[in-house]
Write a protein that holds these residues in place. Structure first.
Motif, short mmCIF file in Angstrom:
data_model
loop_
_atom_site.label_atom_id
_atom_site.label_comp_id
_atom_site.label_asym_id
_atom_site.label_seq_id
_atom_site.Cartn_x
_atom_site.Cartn_y
_atom_site.Cartn_z
N UNK A 60 0.84 -1.19 0.00
CA UNK A 60 0.00 0.00 0.00
C UNK A 60 0.88 1.25 0.00
N UNK A 61 1.99 1.19 0.72
CA UNK A 61 2.97 2.28 0.68
C UNK A 61 3.53 2.41 -0.74
N UNK A 68 -5.36 11.21 1.56
CA UNK A 68 -6.28 10.71 0.53
C UNK A 68 -7.71 10.71 1.04
N UNK A 69 -8.65 11.04 0.16
CA UNK A 69 -10.06 10.76 0.40
C UNK A 69 -10.24 9.27 0.13
N UNK A 70 -10.59 8.50 1.15
CA UNK A 70 -10.63 7.04 1.01
C UNK A 70 -12.07 6.54 1.06
N UNK A 71 -12.44 5.76 0.06
CA UNK A 71 -13.73 5.09 0.01
C UNK A 71 -13.48 3.61 0.29
N UNK A 72 -13.98 3.13 1.41
CA UNK A 72 -13.81 1.72 1.76
C UNK A 72 -15.14 1.00 1.75
N UNK A 120 -6.91 1.76 4.93
CA UNK A 120 -7.65 3.03 4.95
C UNK A 120 -6.94 4.03 5.86
N UNK A 121 -6.55 3.56 7.04
CA UNK A 121 -5.89 4.43 8.01
C UNK A 121 -4.63 5.05 7.41
N UNK A 145 -7.63 10.37 -4.41
CA UNK A 145 -8.77 9.56 -3.99
C UNK A 145 -8.34 8.10 -4.06
N UNK A 146 -8.66 7.32 -3.04
CA UNK A 146 -8.33 5.90 -3.01
C UNK A 146 -9.57 5.09 -2.69
N UNK A 147 -9.60 3.86 -3.21
CA UNK A 147 -10.67 2.92 -2.93
C UNK A 147 -10.06 1.68 -2.30
N UNK A 148 -10.61 1.24 -1.18
CA UNK A 148 -10.19 -0.01 -0.56
C UNK A 148 -11.32 -1.01 -0.71
#
Length: 202
Positions: free
Chosen positions: A25-26, A58-62, A50-51, A38-41
């Protein structure tokens, strides 16, 4: 049977809460060449990735199909304005334009009848220069035929074909006996991929 299935996931999440985000992920964050923060998990579990991504801004959508997962994440990220959570499936999620898509050990469980349509929606949502990081189930995996719900096993050629629009940075095959997160022995056959999107369509 349903209660046993739910308990297995609860035991898994209890273990998963103790884990940090994955190193890849890094890597995905470092490789993201798009301007989209923007990221999606996909199949977010307890939210370790997500954390990490939210900490980077990032704006994260999980999303996760399992209600226990989403309950854990809603409590964990209750004060995080950058995190949006959804209890839904791969097939029903409305994928926003994104710079990173994470799918750690989750695409195994996407509906096999619509897998390639789902994959198209995932890749369409990723911006040029954006990064996919995730795992695919191989045909030799125990869960390819012995899991409690349908799975989507693929061979190496099929997995590589999914990435015609991408430059593959990392491609690792695992084909061996090993433990699950709960300490059970199974045969693992997976393809772990990190790739940067280079073109649209094709």
């Amino acid at each position: 049977m349903l209660e046993e299935h739910q308990q297995i996931w609860r035991d898994y999440y209890a273990k998963a809460l103790q884990r940090r985000h994955l190193p890849r992920t890094e890597l995905a964050a470092k490789l993201n060449e798009s301007r989209t923060r923007v990221a999606i998990d996909c199949g977010c579990g307890t939210g370790s990735d997500i954390h990490y991504l939210a900490e980077l801004g990032y704006q994260v959508h999980g999303f996760d199909i399992n209600s226990d997962s989403i309950s854990i994440c809603r409590e964990r990220f209750a004060n995080q304005a950058l995190v949006e959570l959804y209890q839904t499936s791969f097939e029903s999620f409305d994928y926003p334009k994104s710079g990173i898509i994470i799918a750690n050990n989750s695409l195994f469980f996407a509906n096999p009848d619509g897998f390639f349509d789902t994959w198209q929606r995932i890749t369409d949502s990723l911006e040029i220069g954006g990064v996919f990081a995730g795992d695919f189930m191989g045909i030799n995996d125990s869960w390819a035929s012995e899991y409690r719900s349908p799975t989507t096993p693929l061979n190496e050629t099929q997995v590589r074909e999914l990435f015609r629009q991408f430059g593959i940075v990392r491609f690792v095959e695992r084909d061996e006996q090993g433990q699950t997160a709960l300490g059970r022995i199974k045969h693992w056959h997976t393809f772990s991929v990190v790739a940067v999107k280079r073109s649209i369509g094709g």
